[in-house]
Design an enzyme around this catalytic site. Structure first.
Site, PDB file in Angstrom:
ATOM      1  N   GLN A 106     -17.702 -72.995  11.818  1.00 32.01           N
ATOM      2  CA  GLN A 106     -18.790 -73.966  11.911  1.00 32.01           C
ATOM      3  C   GLN A 106     -19.912 -73.567  10.959  1.00 32.01           C
ATOM      4  O   GLN A 106     -20.385 -72.427  10.993  1.00 32.01           O
ATOM      5  CB  GLN A 106     -19.341 -74.052  13.328  1.00 32.01           C
ATOM      6  CG  GLN A 106     -20.350 -75.191  13.478  1.00 32.01           C
ATOM      7  CD  GLN A 106     -21.072 -75.160  14.805  1.00 32.01           C
ATOM      8  OE1 GLN A 106     -21.901 -74.291  15.048  1.00 32.01           O
ATOM      9  NE2 GLN A 106     -20.781 -76.132  15.660  1.00 32.01           N
ATOM     10  N   TYR A 186     -30.447 -78.695  14.950  1.00 32.29           N
ATOM     11  CA  TYR A 186     -30.489 -77.962  13.691  1.00 32.29           C
ATOM     12  C   TYR A 186     -30.635 -78.941  12.510  1.00 32.29           C
ATOM     13  O   TYR A 186     -30.831 -80.128  12.697  1.00 32.29           O
ATOM     14  CB  TYR A 186     -29.275 -77.045  13.591  1.00 32.29           C
ATOM     15  CG  TYR A 186     -29.277 -76.016  14.703  1.00 32.29           C
ATOM     16  CD1 TYR A 186     -30.284 -75.042  14.762  1.00 32.29           C
ATOM     17  CD2 TYR A 186     -28.347 -76.047  15.727  1.00 32.29           C
ATOM     18  CE1 TYR A 186     -30.331 -74.119  15.806  1.00 32.29           C
ATOM     19  CE2 TYR A 186     -28.382 -75.130  16.777  1.00 32.29           C
ATOM     20  CZ  TYR A 186     -29.385 -74.166  16.806  1.00 32.29           C
ATOM     21  OH  TYR A 186     -29.447 -73.263  17.844  1.00 32.29           O
ATOM     22  N   ARG A 233     -19.793 -81.927  14.231  1.00 33.41           N
ATOM     23  CA  ARG A 233     -20.246 -81.921  15.620  1.00 33.41           C
ATOM     24  C   ARG A 233     -21.534 -82.727  15.740  1.00 33.41           C
ATOM     25  O   ARG A 233     -22.459 -82.560  14.941  1.00 33.41           O
ATOM     26  CB  ARG A 233     -20.493 -80.499  16.104  1.00 33.41           C
ATOM     27  CG  ARG A 233     -20.698 -80.430  17.623  1.00 33.41           C
ATOM     28  CD  ARG A 233     -20.980 -79.023  18.096  1.00 33.41           C
ATOM     29  NE  ARG A 233     -20.537 -78.853  19.471  1.00 33.41           N
ATOM     30  CZ  ARG A 233     -21.147 -78.081  20.372  1.00 33.41           C
ATOM     31  NH1 ARG A 233     -22.247 -77.410  20.038  1.00 33.41           N
ATOM     32  NH2 ARG A 233     -20.674 -77.960  21.583  1.00 33.41           N
ATOM     33  N   GLY A 318     -16.618 -73.865  26.126  1.00 30.17           N
ATOM     34  CA  GLY A 318     -17.289 -72.671  25.635  1.00 30.17           C
ATOM     35  C   GLY A 318     -17.232 -71.498  26.582  1.00 30.17           C
ATOM     36  O   GLY A 318     -16.455 -70.577  26.404  1.00 30.17           O
ATOM     37  N   ARG A 319     -18.057 -71.521  27.625  1.00 23.61           N
ATOM     38  CA  ARG A 319     -18.188 -70.341  28.487  1.00 23.61           C
ATOM     39  C   ARG A 319     -16.883 -69.899  29.124  1.00 23.61           C
ATOM     40  O   ARG A 319     -16.654 -68.693  29.259  1.00 23.61           O
ATOM     41  CB  ARG A 319     -19.265 -70.588  29.540  1.00 23.61           C
ATOM     42  CG  ARG A 319     -20.653 -70.687  28.923  1.00 23.61           C
ATOM     43  CD  ARG A 319     -21.760 -70.744  29.954  1.00 23.61           C
ATOM     44  NE  ARG A 319     -23.052 -70.859  29.287  1.00 23.61           N
ATOM     45  CZ  ARG A 319     -24.219 -70.704  29.904  1.00 23.61           C
ATOM     46  NH1 ARG A 319     -24.243 -70.425  31.199  1.00 23.61           N
ATOM     47  NH2 ARG A 319     -25.346 -70.824  29.235  1.00 23.61           N
TER      48      ARG A 319
END
Length: 361
Positions: A106, A186, A233, A318-319
């Site tokens: 990414q 971002y 994304r 993710g987690r």
């Protein structure tokens, strides 16, 4: 929570194609910032082991990695800027491939979510000169974000070229593709968001103008490594990092233009029942990856339902992957999961990074 084993025909375990990516299953690892790279942004021995351990994922989407020095947001994030960075990614890619996995790096330009101490005294850049609210972690602890400067119109092609150059580096290093991070507040998201982008040139105002820079970055990157190796994304309306958005029509405009480029996939961060999911799914003709922030306990069966119902072609989590390097095996067998230790999420060494146990046997 122990569950029944998955049947062999579970949609989670079926292969899926996303451009040049031939994924062995539909359970992808979401990007997770871990702040474990060397100070110069080079993935190191720990990084190699961390990603190797998780090669069961259909696709590993790496931590956000800066495409330029000024694009760095946090200490010890991976980069795709120097020869040393490239050599580090080569080692990661080789390890993932040796264990049968796919690696997508990414590319994340933090924009105004940065501090001058992190980027060697430079001023962060953005779509705007307005400082982001809140604070950011630096080597000296939490500090206010540094006020950014707005990128000049004639600077934007150069920033797009930095993304393209970074993509060339990581693909040359052996990565299977890149994901453009246009989410979570971002730089690319800062152009999309009407509550942040206050420009009066051709990159601000209308949805078409706010989408323009992201499309140009995507095209430059696709021209560099092939559109079939580029994903993106998006997180429409997500308020993280002081993002405010009222006009989400920019995403339909954006995705329609990205569809013409033939990118590998769109990766959407949104709740499954959010209307934006259906709207973008209808506009996007290719592989659609969804990340809803699934809870650990009931995630597996909810994901399988979404795949069966055609809400998405693959899912990114993710987690659960953070704490369970063998997540695919555990969910296939219905085994218990390790609990993630939040105190070790960011920075540090092997603890909470490469020492989560695998199933015995």
């Amino acid at each position: 929570m122990t569950q029944k084993p998955l049947p062999s025909d579970s949609p989670l375990l079926q292969p899926v194609t996303a451009g040049a990516l031939q994924a062995k299953n539909r359970l992808w690892m979401a990007p997770l910032t871990r702040n474990r790279a060397d100070a110069d942004g080079t993935p190191n021995d720990l990084s190699v082991e961390y990603y190797r351990q998780r090669a069961e994922a259909g696709v590993i989407i790496s931590e956000g990695s800066q495409p330029s020095a000024v694009g760095q947001g946090y200490p010890n994030t991976a980069g795709a800027v120097t020869d040393a960075n490239e050599a580090g990614w080569t080692r990661v890619a080789e390890a993932v491939h040796a264990d049968g996995g796919l690696l997508v790096v990414q590319l994340m330009h933090a924009g105004r979510i940065s501090h001058t101490s992190t980027i060697a005294g430079e001023t962060p850049v953005s779509s705007t000169a307005t400082r982001a609210a809140g604070q950011i972690f630096t080597v000296d602890g939490q500090q206010d974000h540094t006020p950014p400067r707005a990128l000049a119109t004639d600077e934007l092609p150069g920033v797009a070229a930095e993304f393209a150059d970074a993509a060339r580096r990581v693909v040359r290093a052996g990565a299977d593709g890149v994901e453009l991070h246009a989410a979570n507040g971002y730089l690319l998201h800062q152009f999309l968001a009407d509550g942040v982008n206050d420009r009066t040139d051709s990159y601000g105002g209308t949805p078409e103008n706010r989408a323009r820079f992201v499309v140009e970055v995507a095209k430059a990157t696709a021209d560099a490594i092939g559109a079939d190796r580029v994903g993106i994304r998006l997180s429409p309306g997500h308020p993280f990092n002081d993002i405010t958005e009222d006009d989400l029509s920019v995403y339909e405009t954006l995705v329609a233009q990205l569809a013409e480029l033939g990118l590998a996939y769109v990766h959407l961060l949104a709740e499954a029942d959010d209307p934006i999911v259906g709207k973008l799914r209808a506009v996007w003709p290719g592989t659609f990856v969804l990340n809803t922030g699934f809870g650990v306990d009931d995630a597996r069966d909810e994901i399988a339902r979404l795949l069966s119902d055609g809400v998405a072609d693959a899912v990114a989590v993710g987690r659960p992957f953070l704490a369970n390097p063998d997540l695919v095996t555990r969910w296939t067998q219905g085994a218990d999961l390790n609990e993630p230790n939040q105190e070790t999420f960011y920075g540090g060494g092997a603890e909470g990074y490469t020492d989560y146990p695998r199933l015995a046997g």
